[in-house]
Design an enzyme around this catalytic site. Structure first.
Site, mmCIF file in Angstrom:
data_model
loop_
_atom_site.group_PDB
_atom_site.id
_atom_site.type_symbol
_atom_site.label_atom_id
_atom_site.label_comp_id
_atom_site.label_asym_id
_atom_site.label_seq_id
_atom_site.Cartn_x
_atom_site.Cartn_y
_atom_site.Cartn_z
ATOM 1 N N ARG A 62 0.852 -1.204 0.000
ATOM 2 C CA ARG A 62 0.000 0.000 0.000
ATOM 3 C C ARG A 62 0.880 1.244 0.000
ATOM 4 O O ARG A 62 1.389 1.647 1.044
ATOM 5 C CB ARG A 62 -0.904 0.012 1.229
ATOM 6 N N ASP A 64 1.927 5.205 -0.172
ATOM 7 C CA ASP A 64 1.372 6.442 0.354
ATOM 8 C C ASP A 64 1.120 7.455 -0.757
ATOM 9 O O ASP A 64 1.553 7.274 -1.902
ATOM 10 C CB ASP A 64 2.332 7.063 1.376
ATOM 11 N N TYR A 125 12.159 -1.268 -3.340
ATOM 12 C CA TYR A 125 11.898 0.136 -3.653
ATOM 13 C C TYR A 125 13.183 0.807 -4.113
ATOM 14 O O TYR A 125 14.290 0.369 -3.787
ATOM 15 C CB TYR A 125 11.401 0.881 -2.409
ATOM 16 N N ARG A 213 11.132 5.903 3.727
ATOM 17 C CA ARG A 213 11.402 7.343 3.695
ATOM 18 C C ARG A 213 12.132 7.821 4.952
ATOM 19 O O ARG A 213 12.916 8.775 4.901
ATOM 20 C CB ARG A 213 10.097 8.094 3.472
#
Length: 286
Positions: A62, A64, A125, A213
């Site tokens: 999921r 952001d 990622y 992040r």
């Protein structure tokens, strides 16, 4: 917890990508904001002429608001008759109905035991940042962060090595009630390309909220000389949020790929991933 497909239904795997700039994240929200899940489910309902019926997607990761995806995976359970009727032309019809910032690349009948979320064994990622004095190439501004201090990639890689392995990443996650923050960080490395863009590759079995992040925020603080390479690992060991760890902006982040085991191992992985994790007790007495 069983994940068997209901009789009369077919589980379909979707491979997709999107530019997250104008989305309020992947998941549908009560406030009616624009989401990737909402757009795909609306398009699917339209092209299959399903009336008021919405077939809900389950996704591998999921993302952001503002986060992109190149290799996202989802699944949806469709009535076998509907799948048989629309299978041949469904991909092209979705291409004609979906907005240009989200694309579905393949629709395939999933093997037994497949669950886009719980069968995954890793997510990879990439976070892209540049420290070029002139800023970001205007054509890449929606996908690359500008950091206005020179960055030492070797120092950042040294710091990253101290974060690898299975840990409680509570110091780098936004806490969610009832959710564990134990994760296995399989890869965290940075490389500067010929164009000057630094790409951080981050791979783990799963990620908790804001984890990538926050990790990048800590490494940037090392890269620009504000903290020593040992600092991110010390923050990790402390187990609490440090105000110096900034959650960097989402637009530099892209979900690149999701990994799954061999078909015969899907069900076992599915069950394993649903178990709440805990770290082993280390050391002896005293």
């Amino acid at each position: 917890m069983s994940d068997e497909v209901e009789p009369g239904y077919v589980r379909v795997r979707l491979d997709l990508s999107y530019d997250g700039t104008d989305f309020s994240g992947w998941a549908k929200q009560a406030r009616g904001q624009r989401t990737v899940q909402g757009e795909i489910e609306d398009a699917l309902r339209t092209v299959t002429r399903s009336g008021e019926t919405t077939y809900e997607l389950t996704v591998a990761g999921r993302t952001d608001a503002g986060v992109h995806a190149r290799g996202q995976v989802a699944h949806v359970d469709l009535p076998a008759e509907l799948w048989a009727e629309h299978q041949e032309k469904l991909l092209k019809r979705l291409a004609g109905r979906l907005p240009k910032d989200v694309r579905v690349w393949s629709l395939t009948e999933a093997p037994e035991g497949f669950n886009a979320r719980f069968s995954a064994i890793w997510r990879r990622y990439a976070y892209r940042v540049t420290d070029h004095h002139g800023g970001v190439d205007p054509l890449l501004r929606g996908h690359v962060l500008w950091h206005d201090w020179p960055l030492d990639v070797d120092a950042m890689n040294a710091a990253a090595r101290g974060l690898l392995g299975e840990h409680d990443f509570a110091a780098y996650c936004k806490k969610r009630e009832g959710a564990t923050t134990i994760r296995t960080l399989q890869e965290l490395s940075l490389q500067r390309g010929a164009d000057g863009i630094i790409t951080a590759t981050v791979r783990a079995d799963a990620f908790c909220h804001n984890m990538v992040r926050s990790l990048i925020g800590a490494l940037l603080f090392v890269g620009d000389g504000h903290r020593p390479p040992e600092w991110p690992a010390k923050v990790l060991a402390a187990g609490v949020r440090d105000s110096a760890v900034h959650v960097v902006r989402p637009h530099g982040l892209t979900l690149e790929e999701v990994g799954y085991p061999a078909d015969e191992l899907l069900m076992a992985r599915n069950k394993e991933a649903r178990n709440r994790r805990s770290l082993p007790v280390r050391g002896g007495c005293c």
